[in-house]
Design an enzyme around this catalytic site. Structure first.
Site, short mmCIF file in Angstrom:
data_model
loop_
_atom_site.label_atom_id
_atom_site.label_comp_id
_atom_site.label_asym_id
_atom_site.label_seq_id
_atom_site.Cartn_x
_atom_site.Cartn_y
_atom_site.Cartn_z
N ASN A 37 0.59 -1.60 0.16
CA ASN A 37 -0.33 -0.06 0.32
C ASN A 37 1.03 0.95 0.00
OD1 ASN A 37 -2.29 2.15 0.05
ND2 ASN A 37 -2.62 0.57 2.36
N ARG A 122 -2.43 -1.96 -3.45
CA ARG A 122 -3.49 -1.31 -3.45
C ARG A 122 -3.87 0.27 -4.35
NH1 ARG A 122 -5.19 3.51 0.79
NH2 ARG A 122 -7.13 3.55 0.93
N HIS A 211 -12.87 2.97 -0.27
CA HIS A 211 -12.82 2.19 1.17
C HIS A 211 -13.11 1.17 0.49
CE1 HIS A 211 -12.77 5.56 4.72
NE2 HIS A 211 -12.32 4.94 3.92
N ARG A 272 -11.71 15.70 7.59
CA ARG A 272 -12.72 15.56 6.62
C ARG A 272 -14.19 16.40 6.46
NH1 ARG A 272 -11.26 11.03 3.38
NH2 ARG A 272 -8.63 10.94 3.22
N GLU A 415 -8.40 -5.31 5.46
CA GLU A 415 -8.06 -4.78 3.98
C GLU A 415 -6.69 -5.72 2.99
OE1 GLU A 415 -8.97 -0.85 5.22
OE2 GLU A 415 -9.11 -0.32 3.33
#
Ligand code: ADP
Length: 435
Positions: A37, A122, A211, A272, A415
């Site tokens: 990743n 990823r 996601h 965010r 993940e």
């Protein structure tokens, strides 16, 4: 069974020449996957053994390019030592991957091993083109590059990671697993913004969602928890980490998700804003005199929980709430209010909901968030059992009372395992390497 043991088992496949020389060819089933990743200044990695989905090693290189770079490597296979750390400048991603390869080699897990079946990467943005994990070739790299304008922060780093890994092991399949892929099943009426179609199409403006690897894994695990096939269940997944997103999954397919063109839309997140009136941005430019970059920074980095109360860690926010801090309490209430709106909206989208499931750092650990998010939603069949909700566990678990109409559950996400699984499924178990 250890990979070494399996190699021995396969020795009968070895060919011995008539002159009685040592084997020249051994067909070894390659069953390990390295997951990478790659961020702009970091690389996270895990090496997995796919026969039993176990982790052999994990680690992180951070602050790449700075004097204070750091590599933390954790061997996880039995019989290996403890965590190791390197500090000092690691110049770029190539140097970072080389350092990772060295650490793996020290544990006898080198990436030159024939046991390695593939490297799974990823990749944040796959646009509309990539709805499945994909073996990377030059054309795929080009397409990921074409998507840089819609994912300027992420795709360039992901590309660097793939290119570097390719140079290290050019013979090995490099597989891209896209964060957006799971959401490509969204119907047009959920994916399109209500803006001028020609403008939207010219600039590929639509809701992509992110996601996706987590939403896919968690929704499938939830079906398992309910003892059903994914095609039989409708699930609302709440992925609440530092970034946060909700998705509505109908019979295993995503039909709506809260993030949009970028990961800024939707829930209140650590830094965010999530949903706001787009006219706020005009106002910030015209009235507050901010530049587009400053507005981008404000909404992505200085908003959400951190903007509301100065903290983005839910542990700290809860501690402050418990001490009577009003700013933290208001931030928490805004966060929960938005979550509730999405639970309600996705209940309407799905019609029938079998489970609402919490995952990621906040979702898995913050019992007060779970309790508050479903409080007052009894008319939707939702409730949490106070005792079940406070159980700490790494296992998927139901936290609603026996009597509840809809299951509320906690399902830890993974993940890396999902990327490894998708990579391995694509490359195939019977991939063999001449040794
Ligand atoms: P990401 O992958 O988006 O960086 P994670 O899924 O790892 O994020 O979640 C990180 C967040 O999880 C932290 O910022 C913190 O708010 C929250 N978190 C982690 N542990 C706990 C805990 N024990 N209680 C409450 N919140 C927690």
């Amino acid at each position: 069974m250890s990979p070494a043991a399996s190699r021995d088992d396969d020795d009968h496949d070895s060919m011995t020449t008539t002159e009685g020389r040592q084997p020249v060819t051994a067909h070894t089933p390659a069953t390990r996957v390295l997951v990478l990743n790659s961020g702009s200044s970091s690389v996270k990695y895990q090496l997995l053994e796919m026969r039993d989905s176990s982790r052999l090693a994990a680690g992180l290189v951070e602050r790449i390019g700075e004097e204070t770079s750091r590599l933390v490597h954790t061997p996880l296979a039995e019989g290996l030592g403890g965590k190791r750390e390197r500090t000092g400048r690691i110049a770029d991603h190539a140097a970072a991957l080389e350092a990772v390869a060295e650490e793996l080699a020290r544990d006898g897990l080198g990436i030159d091993s024939p046991d390695l079946a593939a490297i799974g990467h990823r990749v944040v943005h796959g646009g509309l083109k990539f709805s499945e994990p994909t073996v990377v070739d030059d054309a795929v790299l080009k397409e990921i590059e074409r998507l840089v304008p819609v994912a300027p922060l992420h795709n360039p780093a992901n590309l660097t990671g793939i290119r570097t890994a390719r140079q290290l092991r050019p013979d090995l399949p490099q597989v891209a697993v896209f964060d957006t892929a799971f959401h490509t099943t969204m119907p047009e009426h959920a994916a399109r913004y209500a803006i001028d179609t020609a403008t939207a199409d010219a600039h590929r403006i639509r809701r992509y969602g992110f996601h996706g690897t987590s939403h896919a894994y968690v929704s499938r695990k939830t079906a398992e928890l309910l003892g059903k096939d994914p095609s039989e269940v409708n699930v609302i997944v709440l992925h609440l980490g530092n970034g946060a997103s909700a998705s509505a999954v109908e019979g295993g397919r995503c039909v709506d998700t809260s993030m949009g063109l970028t990961p800024l839309e939707g829930l209140v997140m650590g830094t965010r804003s999530g949903d706001i009136d787009p006219a706020v941005t005009f106002h910030l430019k015209r009235v507050a005199g901010m530049s587009v970059d400053e507005i981008d920074e404000l909404l992505n980095k200085k908003s959400g929980l951190v903007g509301l109360c100065g903290d983005n860690d839910m542990r700290e926010i809860r501690r402050r709430v418990d001490e009577g801090d009003e700013r933290a309490a208001l931030a928490f209430d805004i966060y929960i209010h938005r979550l509730k709106k999405y639970i309600g909206a996705y209940t309407a989208v799905l019609g029938r909901v079998d489970a609402v499931v919490f995952t990621a750092g906040v979702g898995e650990n913050a019992a007060p968030v779970r309790e508050a998010a479903v409080a007052g939603l009894e008319s939707l069949g939702l409730a949490v059992d106070a005792e079940r909700n406070t159980v700490r566990s790494d296992e998927p678990r139901i936290i609603s009372p026996e009597s509840a109409g809809t299951v509320v559950a906690v399902v830890p996400t993974d993940e890396e395992l999902e990327i490894a699984r998708q990579t391995f499924a694509l490359v195939g178990e019977d991939r063999t390497i001449d040794a």
